[in-house]
Write a protein that holds these residues in place. Structure first.
Motif, PDB file in Angstrom:
ATOM      1  N   CYS A  41      -0.803  -8.235   0.512  1.00 23.10           N
ATOM      2  CA  CYS A  41      -1.316  -7.935   1.849  1.00 23.10           C
ATOM      3  C   CYS A  41      -1.585  -6.442   1.967  1.00 23.10           C
ATOM      4  CB  CYS A  41      -0.330  -8.370   2.935  1.00 23.10           C
ATOM      5  SG  CYS A  41       1.158  -7.359   2.994  1.00 23.10           S
ATOM      6  N   SER A  43      -0.775  -3.069   4.036  1.00 24.77           N
ATOM      7  CA  SER A  43       0.313  -2.598   4.901  1.00 24.77           C
ATOM      8  C   SER A  43       0.406  -1.088   4.885  1.00 24.77           C
ATOM      9  CB  SER A  43       1.645  -3.197   4.422  1.00 24.77           C
ATOM     10  OG  SER A  43       2.721  -2.632   5.137  1.00 24.77           O
ATOM     11  N   GLU A 219       9.607  -2.528   1.640  1.00 27.30           N
ATOM     12  CA  GLU A 219       8.333  -3.049   1.190  1.00 27.30           C
ATOM     13  C   GLU A 219       8.343  -4.572   1.225  1.00 27.30           C
ATOM     14  OE1 GLU A 219       6.661  -1.897  -2.634  1.00 27.30           O
ATOM     15  OE2 GLU A 219       5.758  -0.137  -1.699  1.00 27.30           O
ATOM     16  N   GLN A 220       7.462  -5.209   0.433  1.00 27.51           N
ATOM     17  CA  GLN A 220       7.382  -6.673   0.500  1.00 27.51           C
ATOM     18  C   GLN A 220       8.343  -7.315  -0.488  1.00 27.51           C
ATOM     19  OE1 GLN A 220       3.510  -8.266   1.026  1.00 27.51           O
ATOM     20  NE2 GLN A 220       4.175 -10.346   0.640  1.00 27.51           N
ATOM     21  N   THR A 224      11.053 -10.498   3.036  1.00 28.82           N
ATOM     22  CA  THR A 224       9.833 -10.173   3.787  1.00 28.82           C
ATOM     23  C   THR A 224       8.719 -11.148   3.407  1.00 28.82           C
ATOM     24  OG1 THR A 224      10.466  -7.847   3.790  1.00 28.82           O
ATOM     25  CG2 THR A 224       8.187  -8.334   4.322  1.00 28.82           C
ATOM     26  N   SER A 225       8.592 -11.439   2.105  1.00 29.53           N
ATOM     27  CA  SER A 225       7.578 -12.391   1.647  1.00 29.53           C
ATOM     28  C   SER A 225       7.828 -13.767   2.253  1.00 29.53           C
ATOM     29  CB  SER A 225       7.596 -12.491   0.116  1.00 29.53           C
ATOM     30  OG  SER A 225       7.321 -11.241  -0.469  1.00 29.53           O
ATOM     31  N   ARG A 228       6.804 -13.750   5.919  1.00 34.78           N
ATOM     32  CA  ARG A 228       5.336 -13.752   6.006  1.00 34.78           C
ATOM     33  C   ARG A 228       4.769 -15.136   5.682  1.00 34.78           C
ATOM     34  NH1 ARG A 228       1.847  -9.867   6.027  1.00 34.78           N
ATOM     35  NH2 ARG A 228       0.600 -10.915   4.458  1.00 34.78           N
TER      36      ARG A 228
END
Length: 315
Positions: A41, A43, A219-220, A224-225, A228
């Protein structure tokens, strides 16, 4: 067969090859287990350079934020992209503080768990349950509703965590107190008892506040992934965060803290340290040292430098 792929420049860090049309043009996918070479993505939130030991929130080095700011200021920065003015900070603190109470029916959720239940099991259940209480902030396409859901999440998480802890030790729940700052409030909810007055130790409060800042974003990562991915279906934001908590539970992610504590308990005494270091170096031994740096930082985890200083203050 030759195909042309666009190269996009990052504001900071490496450029990226846009492969979104690769399958349509070639009939082939890329294979990248663990997203080690993939940006999924766009960001502007966090930047990590593991080789140089750099961690930036919205362009600000983590050590500056931990040294000169507090956790809610960092939350504001991550949410809005800029550090707040004094007036914006006061307003943000006020709004978060007034969302710290949870619905009184939430008390009953805790009594359904065993006293020895894992705290992450309780958090998955109770944060997911928040989706049954707040129906006015579920339209994720509306920026205002997204912000309300975010504020509630930030405000209620310490309350739920403290309730989980209190329930596990058989003590009554302690309600939040609006005249305390975010971290002091959490400490009081964890360790106060109705029988006597509780005074927050400012050194411990500041240390915990720094820990919160260092964990605010990375970060991702896996959780977080997960959030999302769950959120991409338009699911309830609280349910999506509960999915992220489930992912965080694992020893290869947030559960590494718990794994490090279990390892220290297993080692037990300083005289057994050489034995365990030898086990860690033995390729045929499954034992691994836990808590000795994040895998992304090849040089030095910048968060460790802050915590080293903070640990000395606490001790």
């Amino acid at each position: 067969k030759a195909v042309e792929l666009a190269v996009k420049e990052g504001t900071i860090g490496p450029s990226v090859i846009d492969i979104s049309k690769l399958y349509g043009q070639t009939g082939m996918f890329t294979y990248d287990p663990g997203f080690t070479s993939t940006a999924a993505c766009e960001s502007k939130i966090t930047y990590i350079d593991g080789d140089k030991g750099v961690l930036l929130y919205r362009g600000y080095p983590i050590d500056q934020l931990a040294e000169h700011g507090d956790f809610l200021e960092t939350c504001y920065l991550l949410l809005y992209g800029e550090l707040p003015t004094a007036a914006q900070k006061a307003d943000f603190d006020y709004r978060v503080t007034r969302h710290t109470m949870v619905h009184d029916q939430m008390n009953r959720f805790f009594t359904g768990f065993r006293r020895d239940a894992h705290p992450m099991a309780i958090m998955v259940g109770c944060v997911g349950a928040l989706s049954a209480f707040y129906h006015d902030s579920t339209d994720i396409s509306d920026p205002h509703q997204r912000m309300i859901a975010s504020m509630r999440m930030i405000a209620k998480m310490p309350t739920l965590a403290a309730m989980a802890y209190k329930y596990s030790i058989g003590q009554p729940f302690v309600y939040p107190q609006n005249d305390l700052d975010y971290t002091s409030n959490f400490l009081r909810m964890c360790f106060a008892v109705p029988a006597e007055e509780y005074k927050v130790n400012p050194v411990l409060s500041r240390a915990l506040d720094r820990i919160f800042i260092l964990h605010a974003d990375h970060e991702q990562n896996a959780s977080t992934s997960t959030v999302r991915l769950a959120g991409s279906s338009g699911a309830n934001p609280f349910a999506c965060i509960a999915a992220g908590i489930a992912c965080l539970w694992g020893p290869a992610h947030g559960g590494a803290n718990e794994a490090a504590l279990k390892m220290l308990e297993e080692i037990g005494t300083p005289d057994r340290i050489p034995e365990y270091i030898a086990k860690a170096k033995d390729k045929n031994d499954p034992f691994r040292l836990m808590g000795f740096g994040h895998r992304v930082y090849k040089n030095y985890d910048p968060r460790a430098r802050i915590m080293q200083k903070t640990t000395h203050e606490v001790l």
